[in-house]
Design an enzyme around this catalytic site. Sequence first.
Site, PDB file in Angstrom:
ATOM      1  CG  PHE A 167      -4.173  -1.305  -3.141  1.00  0.00           C
ATOM      2  CD1 PHE A 167      -5.338  -1.409  -3.883  1.00  0.00           C
ATOM      3  CD2 PHE A 167      -3.711  -2.429  -2.451  1.00  0.00           C
ATOM      4  CE1 PHE A 167      -6.041  -2.611  -3.946  1.00  0.00           C
ATOM      5  CE2 PHE A 167      -4.405  -3.630  -2.510  1.00  0.00           C
ATOM      6  CZ  PHE A 167      -5.568  -3.714  -3.264  1.00  0.00           C
TER       7      PHE A 167
ATOM      8  CG  PHE B 232      -1.818  -1.031   1.494  1.00  0.00           C
ATOM      9  CD1 PHE B 232      -3.099  -0.993   0.967  1.00  0.00           C
ATOM     10  CD2 PHE B 232      -1.463  -2.120   2.281  1.00  0.00           C
ATOM     11  CE1 PHE B 232      -4.000  -2.022   1.212  1.00  0.00           C
ATOM     12  CE2 PHE B 232      -2.352  -3.145   2.535  1.00  0.00           C
ATOM     13  CZ  PHE B 232      -3.625  -3.099   1.998  1.00  0.00           C
ATOM     14  CG  ASP B 233       0.940   5.964  -1.434  1.00  0.00           C
ATOM     15  OD1 ASP B 233       1.953   6.192  -0.741  1.00  0.00           O
ATOM     16  OD2 ASP B 233       0.259   6.858  -1.965  1.00  0.00           O
ATOM     17  CG  PHE B 234       0.644   6.277   5.071  1.00  0.00           C
ATOM     18  CD1 PHE B 234       0.153   5.294   5.916  1.00  0.00           C
ATOM     19  CD2 PHE B 234       0.602   7.604   5.484  1.00  0.00           C
ATOM     20  CE1 PHE B 234      -0.377   5.620   7.160  1.00  0.00           C
ATOM     21  CE2 PHE B 234       0.073   7.942   6.727  1.00  0.00           C
ATOM     22  CZ  PHE B 234      -0.421   6.946   7.562  1.00  0.00           C
TER      23      PHE B 234
END
Length: 310
Positions: free
Chosen positions: A283, A163-165
């Site tokens: 993502f 994941f991106d944050f």
Amino acid sequence: MVAQLDLERALVIGVASSALFDLEESDAVFREQGEERYREYQREHLDDVLAPGVAFPFIRRLLDLNDLSDRERLVEVVILSRNDPETGMRVMRSVERHGLDITRAIFMQGHAPYRFMKPLRMSLFLSANEADVREAISLGFAAGHVVGHAAADDGDTDLRIAFDFDGVLADDSAERVFQSGGLQEYQENESALAEVPLDRGPMADFLEKINRIQGLEDSKSVDDPQGYRRRVRVAVVTARSAPAHERAINSIRQWGLRVNDAFFLGGLPKGPVLEVLQPHIFFDDQRRHVERAALSTPSVHIPFGALNRE
């Protein structure tokens, strides 16, 4: 014992046939020759198995996690399709031929079925139709536009998720500070608010359900410390760097969630890191990051927040 499905506890995902399978040939028939010829084409090719699409390896591995419990169904995947029931038969036959444990589907001719995410308690909707994804996001649902090609599936049961944050696990409030005030103001803001958690973003509920499955793996690892090999691993791959990394770590902890790995890249390209990490899905809320990552990694654009407003 038959595993029971509890929609409140299970990880429920809606996946469009366009995300699960490669529909390029079928879609070309629809675009170039119209709906009636498309219907004929699907009838003619009813028993021709559709090739895997971008999300296929990710979905297969998610479903495989159901063998971690014989009492409850941990993961449920529902086909959400713009096809009518008749033309959707090819999709369901392909699901069966690929051995995917998917039995539920919603077919709505020419209409986006993501509106049924709420009653089915879905944590995520994946589609190759960007317009449907954007509309779902605008209505408050977690949705992603799949980009790229299906990764080679080696048949194992590991599942790696990245994941991106900001704008993905968290909201985009910090990103808005960066866009309006620049890097220095952003770093000062994040340092001052290091102990203040950001609000949860669109993918936090999905991570929460993944963490629940990881909790079952924790128990199995305690019971069999030498023999059990963990299957699920979660990473954050973000453009944040020190000192802004602290707020990200603290936010995840204060949400009651966890990740296994974190890469604070400070604006360096994510693609080379993802090539080594080899997640089955990645993502990110920024299209440019997704397009670069998709060269090597099955990727999903989450069109959430100010950066994605058209």
